[in-house]
Design a protein around this motif. Sequence first.
Motif, PDB file in Angstrom:
ATOM      1  N   THR A  56       0.850  -1.205   0.000  1.00 46.50           N
ATOM      2  CA  THR A  56       0.000   0.000   0.000  1.00 46.50           C
ATOM      3  C   THR A  56       0.878   1.245   0.000  1.00 46.50           C
ATOM      4  OG1 THR A  56      -1.471  -1.278   1.430  1.00 46.50           O
ATOM      5  CG2 THR A  56      -2.047   1.017   1.091  1.00 46.50           C
ATOM      6  N   CYS A 103       3.693  -4.438  14.288  1.00 46.00           N
ATOM      7  CA  CYS A 103       4.754  -4.335  13.275  1.00 46.00           C
ATOM      8  C   CYS A 103       6.136  -4.563  13.888  1.00 46.00           C
ATOM      9  CB  CYS A 103       4.688  -2.982  12.591  1.00 46.00           C
ATOM     10  SG  CYS A 103       4.654  -1.630  13.773  1.00 46.00           S
ATOM     11  N   GLU A 162       6.364 -10.946   5.217  1.00 43.99           N
ATOM     12  CA  GLU A 162       5.691 -10.584   6.464  1.00 43.99           C
ATOM     13  C   GLU A 162       4.411 -11.404   6.624  1.00 43.99           C
ATOM     14  OE1 GLU A 162       3.722  -6.743   6.767  1.00 43.99           O
ATOM     15  OE2 GLU A 162       4.556  -6.494   8.767  1.00 43.99           O
TER      16      GLU A 162
HETATM   17  P1  NDP Z   1      -2.905  -1.705   4.763  1.00 49.11           P
HETATM   18  O1  NDP Z   1      -1.735  -1.174   4.014  1.00 49.11           O
HETATM   19  O2  NDP Z   1      -3.789  -2.670   4.098  1.00 49.11           O
HETATM   20  O3  NDP Z   1      -3.848  -0.518   5.241  1.00 49.11           O
HETATM   21  C1  NDP Z   1      -3.405   0.595   5.995  1.00 49.11           C
HETATM   22  C2  NDP Z   1      -4.377   1.749   5.790  1.00 49.11           C
HETATM   23  O4  NDP Z   1      -4.298   2.183   4.424  1.00 49.11           O
HETATM   24  C3  NDP Z   1      -5.837   1.368   6.027  1.00 49.11           C
HETATM   25  O5  NDP Z   1      -6.509   2.466   6.576  1.00 49.11           O
HETATM   26  C4  NDP Z   1      -6.305   1.058   4.627  1.00 49.11           C
HETATM   27  O6  NDP Z   1      -7.687   1.121   4.480  1.00 49.11           O
HETATM   28  C5  NDP Z   1      -5.590   2.152   3.844  1.00 49.11           C
HETATM   29  N1  NDP Z   1      -5.442   1.907   2.416  1.00 49.11           N
HETATM   30  C6  NDP Z   1      -5.544   0.732   1.734  1.00 49.11           C
HETATM   31  N2  NDP Z   1      -5.373   0.943   0.398  1.00 49.11           N
HETATM   32  C7  NDP Z   1      -5.134   2.269   0.245  1.00 49.11           C
HETATM   33  C8  NDP Z   1      -4.850   3.108  -0.877  1.00 49.11           C
HETATM   34  N3  NDP Z   1      -4.805   2.626  -2.116  1.00 49.11           N
HETATM   35  N4  NDP Z   1      -4.648   4.426  -0.669  1.00 49.11           N
HETATM   36  C9  NDP Z   1      -4.672   4.934   0.564  1.00 49.11           C
HETATM   37  N5  NDP Z   1      -4.958   4.205   1.675  1.00 49.11           N
HETATM   38  C10 NDP Z   1      -5.173   2.886   1.526  1.00 49.11           C
HETATM   39  O7  NDP Z   1      -2.314  -2.263   6.126  1.00 49.11           O
HETATM   40  P2  NDP Z   1      -3.102  -3.043   7.257  1.00 49.11           P
HETATM   41  O8  NDP Z   1      -4.229  -2.207   7.767  1.00 49.11           O
HETATM   42  O9  NDP Z   1      -3.360  -4.421   6.752  1.00 49.11           O
HETATM   43  O10 NDP Z   1      -2.012  -3.064   8.423  1.00 49.11           O
HETATM   44  C11 NDP Z   1      -1.046  -4.021   8.527  1.00 49.11           C
HETATM   45  C12 NDP Z   1       0.273  -3.535   7.965  1.00 49.11           C
HETATM   46  O11 NDP Z   1       0.680  -2.347   8.611  1.00 49.11           O
HETATM   47  C13 NDP Z   1       1.389  -4.524   8.187  1.00 49.11           C
HETATM   48  O12 NDP Z   1       2.161  -4.637   7.019  1.00 49.11           O
HETATM   49  C14 NDP Z   1       2.215  -3.877   9.287  1.00 49.11           C
HETATM   50  O13 NDP Z   1       3.556  -4.271   9.323  1.00 49.11           O
HETATM   51  C15 NDP Z   1       2.051  -2.436   8.983  1.00 49.11           C
HETATM   52  N6  NDP Z   1       2.318  -1.620  10.165  1.00 49.11           N
HETATM   53  C16 NDP Z   1       3.466  -0.867  10.203  1.00 49.11           C
HETATM   54  C17 NDP Z   1       3.777  -0.132  11.329  1.00 49.11           C
HETATM   55  C18 NDP Z   1       4.999   0.735  11.390  1.00 49.11           C
HETATM   56  O14 NDP Z   1       5.065   1.573  12.268  1.00 49.11           O
HETATM   57  N7  NDP Z   1       5.962   0.590  10.496  1.00 49.11           N
HETATM   58  C19 NDP Z   1       2.912  -0.169  12.518  1.00 49.11           C
HETATM   59  C20 NDP Z   1       1.738  -0.983  12.351  1.00 49.11           C
HETATM   60  C21 NDP Z   1       1.463  -1.689  11.208  1.00 49.11           C
HETATM   61  P3  NDP Z   1      -8.549  -0.265   4.602  1.00 49.11           P
HETATM   62  O15 NDP Z   1      -8.376  -0.748   5.978  1.00 49.11           O
HETATM   63  O16 NDP Z   1      -9.924   0.166   4.311  1.00 49.11           O
HETATM   64  O17 NDP Z   1      -7.984  -1.187   3.573  1.00 49.11           O
END
Ligand code: NDP
Length: 480
Positions: free
Chosen positions: A230, A282, A384
């Motif tokens: 993403t 994460c 991951e």
């Molecule tokens: P996603 O990338 O699927 O989603 C993150 C957010 O982005 C959600 O709100 C999602 O909406 C939104 N999103 C999805 N597609 C788009 C797009 N095309 N444009 C803009 N926004 C979009 O991640 P997850 O929610 O599945 O979270 C898990 C991931 O997050 C893991 O890979 C984890 O490692 C990472 N993470 C990283 C952290 C860090 O600090 N580095 C901390 C915590 C998690 P929707 O839910 O509606 O799809």
Amino acid sequence: MEQLKNYINGELTEPVSKTYLDNYEPATGEVYSQLPDSDERDVRLAFGAAKNAFESWSTTPLENRMMILMKMADGIEKRMDEFVAAESKDNGKPKKLSRAVDIPRAVSNFRFYASALQHFASESHQMPGVGINYTLRQPIGVVGCISPWNLPLYLFSWKIAPALATGNCVVAKPSEITPYTAYLLSQVCIEAGLPKGVLNIVHGLGNKVGQAIVEHEGIKAISFTGGTETGKRIASVAAPMFKKLSLELGGKNPTIIFTDCDIEETVKQVVTSSFSNQGEICLCGSRIFIEKSIYAKFKEAFVARVQSLKVGDPNNDDSNMGAIVSLQHKQKILSYIRLAEEEGGKILCGGNELKLDGRCANGYFIEPTIIEGLDYKCRTNQEEIFGPVVTLTPFENEEEVLMMANSVKYGLSATIWTNDLKRAHRVAEKVEAGIVWINSWLVRDLRTPFGGVKASGVGREGGWEAMRFFTEAKNVFIKS
Ligand code: NDP
């Protein structure tokens, strides 16, 4: 059925489409509320409200801005039980975890940045006989904050608090999978007297609402936490528009255990660093490297302790682990466990989904799983999984473990377990990660830089890093 609302221009509003998405409770597999299925029309409304509010918010005296952020923190704290229950119900995490970590941390995020804004100063550079430069740190304008489902309010507020503290107005999107505490936050904003339009929360799908935030030409910066794929998509849209970007992405973190560690304490801590929040943090360590001479001893003690973890109803205080966040994510994790077997891994414990009785009979539960015997280069060890699955790998020496630890595309965090101070420093310096803990895990000081290298992200959050991200530096020179 309860319907959550967007928070736009200070009001709880219906989505323009008037349509809603189902919101599931992972512990029961049942729909318990609905959230707005918003689209770019709602984002445009939110942007308009934020733009109108910017002039006034960005010139609000610092003390007043601080007082409002403090009131938001107080507002969450006053409704602690409600927030704790909501976070656990929405995400599946044990209630005791959201009480100990998630919600108190959201309170701290607002308090921390409320006080930071009073101490944030800019530099001046004198040129003797020539003049003086001073640097203004000005708010950017309207910024976008997009957060994931694993630590919902914790990560949502980690972005919003510094964005607001520095005088920006915000269009924010929580994960569609865990919208509830962001909805409660919008109620708290109203109670705290946050001026209309300063913060706008638009619920809905990533590829509709998230995408519309990233594509909006008036939103000048994007702070995103989520998956690496993403993040890549977001960067490909935002970079050609010259937006400021902060990307906190995925990880595949190494846990490096040397012979000279305090083995009993290490086993205890590594169980936590592997399986907290069902491994859906994460920063969880998912590749455990153990020096050969203590491999057998560590493995035996580790497996025994993991087998004693109780996976159960998140409402029960004796549950160490709760439900996986969604059916889709549960299936993804199980498919990785099957892949590990195909790749020649031996499952030492767990490996299956878990069927509970009663209220949680249809919930999404997976046993904590330990796998050994895999090559460090195989997919299970490179990709991951983001669930309660870890691998054990023996190593001969520092050189070999660093080679294996650094072999992944990610570089978020690492932990090192040793009582040899020199070795700890050496390995910390060479491991490819943005955050390293020695003989500990997830000890957080909000002043420190937070973020990853390689495919784990771009930029840093935390402390002054976030205050700098959410401001533009403007240098002014005065001739003497
Ligand atoms: P996603 O990338 O699927 O989603 C993150 C957010 O982005 C959600 O709100 C999602 O909406 C939104 N999103 C999805 N597609 C788009 C797009 N095309 N444009 C803009 N926004 C979009 O991640 P997850 O929610 O599945 O979270 C898990 C991931 O997050 C893991 O890979 C984890 O490692 C990472 N993470 C990283 C952290 C860090 O600090 N580095 C901390 C915590 C998690 P929707 O839910 O509606 O799809």
